[in-house]
Scaffold this active site. Structure first.
Site, PDB file in Angstrom:
ATOM      1  N   ALA A   1      22.787  20.388  -8.134  1.00  0.00           N
ATOM      2  CA  ALA A   1      22.845  18.916  -8.072  1.00  0.00           C
ATOM      3  C   ALA A   1      22.978  18.353  -6.659  1.00  0.00           C
ATOM      4  CB  ALA A   1      23.960  18.340  -8.954  1.00  0.00           C
ATOM      5  N   ALA A   2      22.893  19.204  -5.636  1.00  0.00           N
ATOM      6  CA  ALA A   2      23.002  18.694  -4.263  1.00  0.00           C
ATOM      7  C   ALA A   2      21.865  17.723  -3.946  1.00  0.00           C
ATOM      8  CB  ALA A   2      23.001  19.849  -3.274  1.00  0.00           C
ATOM      9  N   GLY A   3      20.642  18.112  -4.278  1.00  0.00           N
ATOM     10  CA  GLY A   3      19.499  17.237  -4.030  1.00  0.00           C
ATOM     11  C   GLY A   3      19.546  15.972  -4.855  1.00  0.00           C
ATOM     12  N   ASP A   4      19.983  16.088  -6.107  1.00  0.00           N
ATOM     13  CA  ASP A   4      20.093  14.911  -6.970  1.00  0.00           C
ATOM     14  C   ASP A   4      21.138  13.937  -6.430  1.00  0.00           C
ATOM     15  OD1 ASP A   4      18.247  16.069  -8.723  1.00  0.00           O
ATOM     16  OD2 ASP A   4      19.811  17.036  -9.908  1.00  0.00           O
TER      17      ASP A   4
END
Length: 302
Positions: free
Chosen positions: A250-253
């Site tokens: 979920a880092a990119g999200d």
């Protein structure tokens, strides 16, 4: 306060923590098991909402217990879920995530209800899309639904953000025609352009190819190196915050959702918005899980 509408996926995540990734034919023990909210679309919506945006969602869940659970989680974040359909005789999307001691992950997705809605259902939410500052979509839902959402948004002067994940070699020209910003990571950028992105120079080369596809604003996230943007003749790498990552899920999200919460529709504060997104994602990677790891506005302040 920005108004952000996400057209995307909703998954119930099943997470396993392991010392190392399993090899083919091998059985290993997990150190921890837990479930949490996920799906790229839902993660981005939660990130936007927690960062201060007025957030709405268009998507679908199944008529099952995970669907009720996921709708409850989104409502708890004050996300408008009026655009989320409950599909009879369909399962809510699920993701099975393994995270090792180095913070790397491997994810297998079952789409379920995420692929059970289309352009018709999106068109019914025309007013919601038109009353947005940004409309965000990914590739975990039907492309025809995304095209319709972006067409409605573009006609109303609303900016569109495409997160081309999971990566696809060929993106619909019809979709790119109504995309204002594209936000691949380095792997997705390579899948689309053929350029192996490893630094600022190669990111700029990939960005040029993405511009050639018709997209005005390009942001390529490069993991721990940061995010490279290219817009209106200016290209620059905005460094990441240096932290010890334990789980990159979920880092990119988080980056996309947080950035969209503060980005001006004319992109005049693009670099500052990217810096804000970088700070948010640096907090996410220091925690386990997808939505449980996403930070709140008070934590992100620079």
């Amino acid at each position: 306060m920005n108004k952000v509408t996400v057209v995307g996926s909703i998954n119930l995540d099943t997470n396993l923590r392991v010392k190392r990734m399993v090899k083919p034919g091998e059985t290993i023990h997990a150190k921890e098991h837990y479930s949490a909210g996920g799906g790229k679309g839902a993660n981005q919506a939660v990130a936007a909402a927690r960062a201060g945006a007025q957030t709405a969602f268009i998507g679908a869940v199944g008529d099952d217990a995970p669907g009720e659970q996921m709708l409850g989680l989104l409502k708890d974040e004050n996300i408008d879920v009026a655009g989320v359909a409950t599909i009879t005789n369909e399962s809510t999307g699920q993701a099975f995530i393994t995270v090792d001691d180095e913070g790397e992950n491997a994810i297998t997705i079952y789409a379920g209800a995420n692929f059970a809605f289309g352009a018709k259902e999106v068109a019914e939410k025309k007013d919601l899309l038109e009353d947005s500052d940004f409309v965000i979509a990914q590739f975990e839902t039907p492309v025809e639904a995304t095209i319709k959402a972006f067409e409605i948004a573009r006609a109303a002067g609303v900016k569109t953000i495409l997160n081309p994940a999971p990566g696809e070699e060929k993106i619909s020209a019809e979709l790119l025609k109504v995309t204002d910003m594209i936000t691949p990571n380095e792997t997705e950028a390579e899948t689309i352009t053929g350029v192996h992105v490893k630094d600022e120079a190669t990111a700029k080369e990939a960005a040029a190819k993405l511009h050639d596809l018709g997209v005005a604003v390009v942001i390529i996230t490069i993991g721990s190196k940061g995010a490279f943007y290219d817009y209106n003749g200016v290209g620059e790498l905005v460094p990441a915050f240096k932290v010890k990552a334990v789980d990159t899920t979920a880092a990119g999200d988080t980056f996309i959702g947080a950035m969209s919460s503060v980005l001006k529709p004319d992109f005049s504060n693009l670099k500052d918005a990217i810096l804000f997104g970088n700070k948010a994602s640096s907090l996410t990677v220091q925690r386990y899980g997808a939505q449980p790891s996403i930070p709140y506005q008070k934590e992100i302040q620079l």
